[in-house]
Design a protein around this motif. Structure first.
Motif, PDB file in Angstrom:
ATOM      1  N   MET A  42      69.538  34.166  61.788  1.00 54.70           N
ATOM      2  CA  MET A  42      69.476  32.761  62.205  1.00 54.70           C
ATOM      3  C   MET A  42      69.502  31.868  60.969  1.00 54.70           C
ATOM      4  SD  MET A  42      66.824  32.242  65.305  1.00 54.70           S
ATOM      5  CE  MET A  42      66.668  33.397  66.648  1.00 54.70           C
ATOM      6  N   GLY A  43      70.508  31.019  60.885  1.00 57.59           N
ATOM      7  CA  GLY A  43      70.566  30.050  59.795  1.00 57.59           C
ATOM      8  C   GLY A  43      71.081  30.582  58.478  1.00 57.59           C
ATOM      9  N   ILE A  44      71.398  31.883  58.409  1.00 58.86           N
ATOM     10  CA  ILE A  44      71.929  32.436  57.160  1.00 58.86           C
ATOM     11  C   ILE A  44      73.446  32.282  57.179  1.00 58.86           C
ATOM     12  CG2 ILE A  44      72.239  34.548  55.805  1.00 58.86           C
ATOM     13  CD1 ILE A  44      69.470  35.419  56.772  1.00 58.86           C
ATOM     14  N   ASN A  45      73.965  31.660  56.153  1.00 58.17           N
ATOM     15  CA  ASN A  45      75.395  31.338  56.144  1.00 58.17           C
ATOM     16  C   ASN A  45      76.175  32.296  55.253  1.00 58.17           C
ATOM     17  OD1 ASN A  45      77.808  30.063  56.522  1.00 58.17           O
ATOM     18  ND2 ASN A  45      77.402  28.418  55.076  1.00 58.17           N
ATOM     19  N   LYS A  46      76.848  33.261  55.875  1.00 63.96           N
ATOM     20  CA  LYS A  46      77.733  34.177  55.139  1.00 63.96           C
ATOM     21  C   LYS A  46      79.044  34.259  55.924  1.00 63.96           C
ATOM     22  CE  LYS A  46      77.951  38.854  53.159  1.00 63.96           C
ATOM     23  NZ  LYS A  46      78.428  38.477  51.809  1.00 63.96           N
ATOM     24  N   PRO A  47      80.097  33.590  55.444  1.00 64.62           N
ATOM     25  CA  PRO A  47      81.329  33.488  56.241  1.00 64.62           C
ATOM     26  C   PRO A  47      82.105  34.797  56.394  1.00 64.62           C
ATOM     27  CG  PRO A  47      81.244  31.835  54.476  1.00 64.62           C
ATOM     28  CD  PRO A  47      80.175  32.832  54.199  1.00 64.62           C
TER      29      PRO A  47
END
Length: 473
Positions: A309-314
């Motif tokens: 949740m909320g971790i940004n790894k594209p």
């Protein structure tokens, strides 16, 4: 017209570029930002990776006063606050694990109105030292944001009953503020079916909210369900899949802490670099695993639903559900962490064969979940009959759960965050049991998987994706 809502688009874009580095807004970010700037209640359903955080962080920076962000997980709050602080923005978080000196420091910043964003859990929001300071007449609060609002529906009845009292926050705060004060409420989530949307609106007491709903369909995300016959076969299928994806970023979701630790240990024995991640780890341990994964030092993590949740790894290329999730909303949240960059990605779920004869794990988990819910309801009903018909919210966890369940059945009203009146004490069968059946229907569907998901969340389903395992068959 609210003067903040009249801010020119160029000014909003300049702020976006200066702080976040993006030249343009995605649809419908600017409209959501304008809704919040005009202090309109808002419900936002946007797919994972759709840029929800910017929609409330940017207005918070442009408005006078404080924005309160109620969030479910410490790890999620830590990530967002770290990113904001790295950009030199006045943000802080409060939670029970903080050292006393840090807590005092943040409460002091709150009193002195030095913060633009304060992240906290529902439980921390209602703690006496925090609530007392929020009620100070001179403290200006512009909005209350509920991040990951589906947690109100999934957890509010039994696991995190404080969620059920959030609707009392605005009226209680306004009583202590100067006349004419406005506090807007906005709820953000990636997954809410029509019933969940109605629950969120009702519990938060949203007033004529603007609703933004984005279709969760992702054409680059390929859905697949694979049958396994034995516990050993489940591990072998996982191993076989990982071997075909060397050095690609991925996530393996399991249901319990014990599962994450035992599976990570087994994969380490197979000479795979991975780590177990769950809510039982210290903040330092969680942060280290997240950082190693984000930097590519660990290609994949064995995790519970506490991760992501909320971790940004594209560039996550795959998500495996080693165990099927209990709820469809959890599933959509978790698969949404793959392929945020728009490139082809896979979401694979491993399930026991239909009878569960050789591998009864899935059936046992579902039965355990159902039994636990039923016993919680029975206990809550017995306890509710013994509680005073009106009074102060008790301290013991079981009584608080009983009150939350009664509230979910429309049988009590909150006078404020700390007092209640009971009208009735009869509980129906838990809705989550029906939702548990829904995931089984999805796993066994013969139609397009995306078609099933879109229908379950109230979207038009007159299409076939052409790339899930059912369509390809």
């Amino acid at each position: 017209m609210n003067e903040l809502n009249a801010i020119p688009t160029n000014t909003l874009r300049d702020t976006l570029k200066r702080i976040w580095g993006y030249p343009e807004f995605r649809q419908p970010q600017e409209e959501i930002i304008r809704s919040l700037l005009s202090q309109q209640d808002t419900l936002i359903i946007m797919p994972t990776g759709g840029g929800k955080s910017i929609c409330f962080q940017l207005p918070a920076l442009l408005q006078p006063g404080l924005t309160l962000v109620v969030s479910p997980l410490v790890a999620l709050m830590e990530n967002q606050v770290k990113e904001l602080r790295d950009r030199h923005l006045a943000a802080a978080l409060l939670h029970s694990e903080l050292p006393t000196y840090q807590r005092k420091q943040i409460l002091q910043q709150l009193e002195q109105q030095q913060l633009k964003l304060l992240y906290l859990s529902p439980e921390t929001l209602f703690s006496a030292p925090v609530w007392k300071r929020l009620c100070q007449p001179q403290l200006q609060i512009n909005s209350l944001i509920l991040d990951e609002a589906h947690c109100l529906v999934q957890w509010g009845d039994t696991f995190r009953p404080a969620y059920r009292r959030l609707g009392t926050v605005r009226p209680a705060l306004l009583q202590s503020k100067p006349k004419g004060t406005k506090i807007a409420i906005a709820a953000f989530t990636a997954t809410a079916d029509p019933t969940a949307q109605a629950t969120i609106q009702q519990v938060l007491q949203l007033q004529q909210p603007q609703v933004f709903r984005q279709n969760p369909y992702r054409p680059n995300l390929h859905l697949k369900v694979q049958m396994v016959w034995t516990p050993r076969g489940r591990k072998q299928q996982l191993l076989k899949f990982i071997q075909t994806k060397p050095q690609q970023a991925g996530l393996v979701y399991v249901r319990t802490r014990r599962d994450s630790e035992s599976l990570a240990a087994w994969l380490n024995q197979q000479v795979y670099l991975t780590a177990a991640y769950h809510a039982g780890l210290s903040p330092e341990e969680r942060r280290e695993i997240e950082t190693d994964w984000l930097k590519g030092k660990i290609p994949f993590v064995i995790c519970t639903s506490a991760f992501g949740m909320g971790i940004n790894k594209p560039d996550v290329r795959w998500v495996i559900h080693f165990h099927a999730p209990l709820l469809l909303s959890e599933y959509v949240q978790e698969i949404g962490r793959a392929g945020r960059d728009g490139k082809p990605s896979i979401a694979l779920t491993l399930v026991s064969e239909p009878t569960g004869w050789l591998n009864p794990e899935d059936k046992q988990r579902q039965e355990f979940f159902t039994q636990k819910l039923r016993s919680q309801y029975t206990k809550a009903q017995q306890l509710a009959k013994k509680l005073p018909k009106q009074g102060k919210v008790p301290r013991d966890a079981e009584s608080v759960i009983a009150l939350a369940l009664l509230h979910s059945h429309g049988q009590i009203e909150w006078q404020d965050p700390f007092h209640y009146i009971i009208h009735q004490t009869s509980l129906r069968s838990p809705r989550q049991i029906y939702l548990g059946h829904q995931i089984n229907e999805y796993l066994n569907t013969h139609s397009c998987r995306w078609q099933f998901l879109l229908g379950a969340f109230g979207f038009n389903t007159e299409f076939k994706c052409g790339h899930c395992d059912r369509c390809l068959k």
